[in-house]
Motif scaffolding. Structure first.
Motif, PDB file in Angstrom:
ATOM      1  N   TYR A 167     -22.287  72.677  77.516  1.00 28.12           N
ATOM      2  CA  TYR A 167     -23.434  72.275  76.727  1.00 28.12           C
ATOM      3  C   TYR A 167     -22.968  71.659  75.416  1.00 28.12           C
ATOM      4  O   TYR A 167     -22.141  72.226  74.713  1.00 28.12           O
ATOM      5  N   THR A 178     -24.044  69.853  71.654  1.00 27.94           N
ATOM      6  CA  THR A 178     -25.080  69.719  70.650  1.00 27.94           C
ATOM      7  C   THR A 178     -25.398  68.240  70.494  1.00 27.94           C
ATOM      8  O   THR A 178     -24.662  67.366  70.990  1.00 27.94           O
ATOM      9  N   LYS A 205     -21.474  76.607  66.565  1.00 32.15           N
ATOM     10  CA  LYS A 205     -21.727  77.072  67.935  1.00 32.15           C
ATOM     11  C   LYS A 205     -20.752  78.186  68.300  1.00 32.15           C
ATOM     12  O   LYS A 205     -21.145  79.218  68.850  1.00 32.15           O
ATOM     13  N   ARG A 241     -25.295  77.665  75.879  1.00 31.62           N
ATOM     14  CA  ARG A 241     -26.570  76.946  75.933  1.00 31.62           C
ATOM     15  C   ARG A 241     -27.482  77.349  74.781  1.00 31.62           C
ATOM     16  O   ARG A 241     -28.045  76.503  74.088  1.00 31.62           O
ATOM     17  N   LEU A 242     -27.610  78.634  74.540  1.00 32.45           N
ATOM     18  CA  LEU A 242     -28.463  79.117  73.453  1.00 32.45           C
ATOM     19  C   LEU A 242     -27.887  78.738  72.093  1.00 32.45           C
ATOM     20  O   LEU A 242     -28.623  78.356  71.178  1.00 32.45           O
ATOM     21  N   LYS A 258     -28.601  75.139  71.443  1.00 31.68           N
ATOM     22  CA  LYS A 258     -30.019  74.962  71.128  1.00 31.68           C
ATOM     23  C   LYS A 258     -30.308  75.358  69.678  1.00 31.68           C
ATOM     24  O   LYS A 258     -31.041  74.668  68.966  1.00 31.68           O
ATOM     25  N   ASP A 299     -28.898  72.703  67.340  1.00 31.64           N
ATOM     26  CA  ASP A 299     -29.704  71.484  67.352  1.00 31.64           C
ATOM     27  C   ASP A 299     -31.011  71.646  66.589  1.00 31.64           C
ATOM     28  O   ASP A 299     -31.423  70.756  65.851  1.00 31.64           O
ATOM     29  N   LEU A 300     -31.657  72.781  66.745  1.00 28.41           N
ATOM     30  CA  LEU A 300     -32.975  72.975  66.137  1.00 28.41           C
ATOM     31  C   LEU A 300     -32.932  73.552  64.725  1.00 28.41           C
ATOM     32  O   LEU A 300     -33.872  73.361  63.956  1.00 28.41           O
ATOM     33  N   ILE A 355     -38.066  79.768  70.081  1.00 27.58           N
ATOM     34  CA  ILE A 355     -36.913  79.274  70.848  1.00 27.58           C
ATOM     35  C   ILE A 355     -36.570  80.228  71.992  1.00 27.58           C
ATOM     36  O   ILE A 355     -36.259  79.806  73.103  1.00 27.58           O
TER      37      ILE A 355
END
Length: 120
Positions: A11, A13, A63, A76-77, A80, A83-84, A95
């Motif tokens: 994953y 970013t 991350k 993955r989390l 996320k 990114d957010l 989320i």
């Protein structure tokens, strides 16, 4: 596609994706200066330029720190969250609303504190 197989999956970013697309664009400029990227790649690069909140090195570091801090956090989390960049417990709850694990209020505060260290 025929003759291709997936070698690995991870994953990224948005910041990492932006860096990757910029590299591909530079390579494409050498090969074909008039049309260095396909339409989809150009749109993806525009999106990444608009929404990347960190530099790629910072995103990778954050991350990794998130995954180290919590044993239940997967890549993955963590991507996320990077990114957010949620700002409060409510954002984190949104989320994680469809996830198997919901962080406690204390864990969410730790996440926010860590994210605050990377905010501009």
């Amino acid at each position: 596609m025929i003759g291709r197989k997936k070698l690995e999956e991870r994953y990224l970013t948005i910041a990492e994706t932006k860096e990757l697309l910029e590299r591909r664009k530079a390579e494409g400029m050498e090969e074909n200066p008039e049309e260095p990227m396909f339409y989809e790649a150009r749109v993806s690069l525009e999106h990444a330029e608009r929404f990347a909140k960190l530099k790629p090195e910072q995103a990778v570091e954050l991350k990794g720190r998130l995954m180290e801090l919590f044993d239940w956090m997967d890549e993955r989390l963590a991507a996320k969250l990077v990114d957010l960049m949620p700002e409060d417990y409510f954002d984190i709850r949104v989320i994680f609303s469809k996830e198997d694990y919901m962080p406690t209020k204390e864990e969410a505060e730790e996440i926010i504190k860590l994210l605050d260290d990377y905010r501009e």
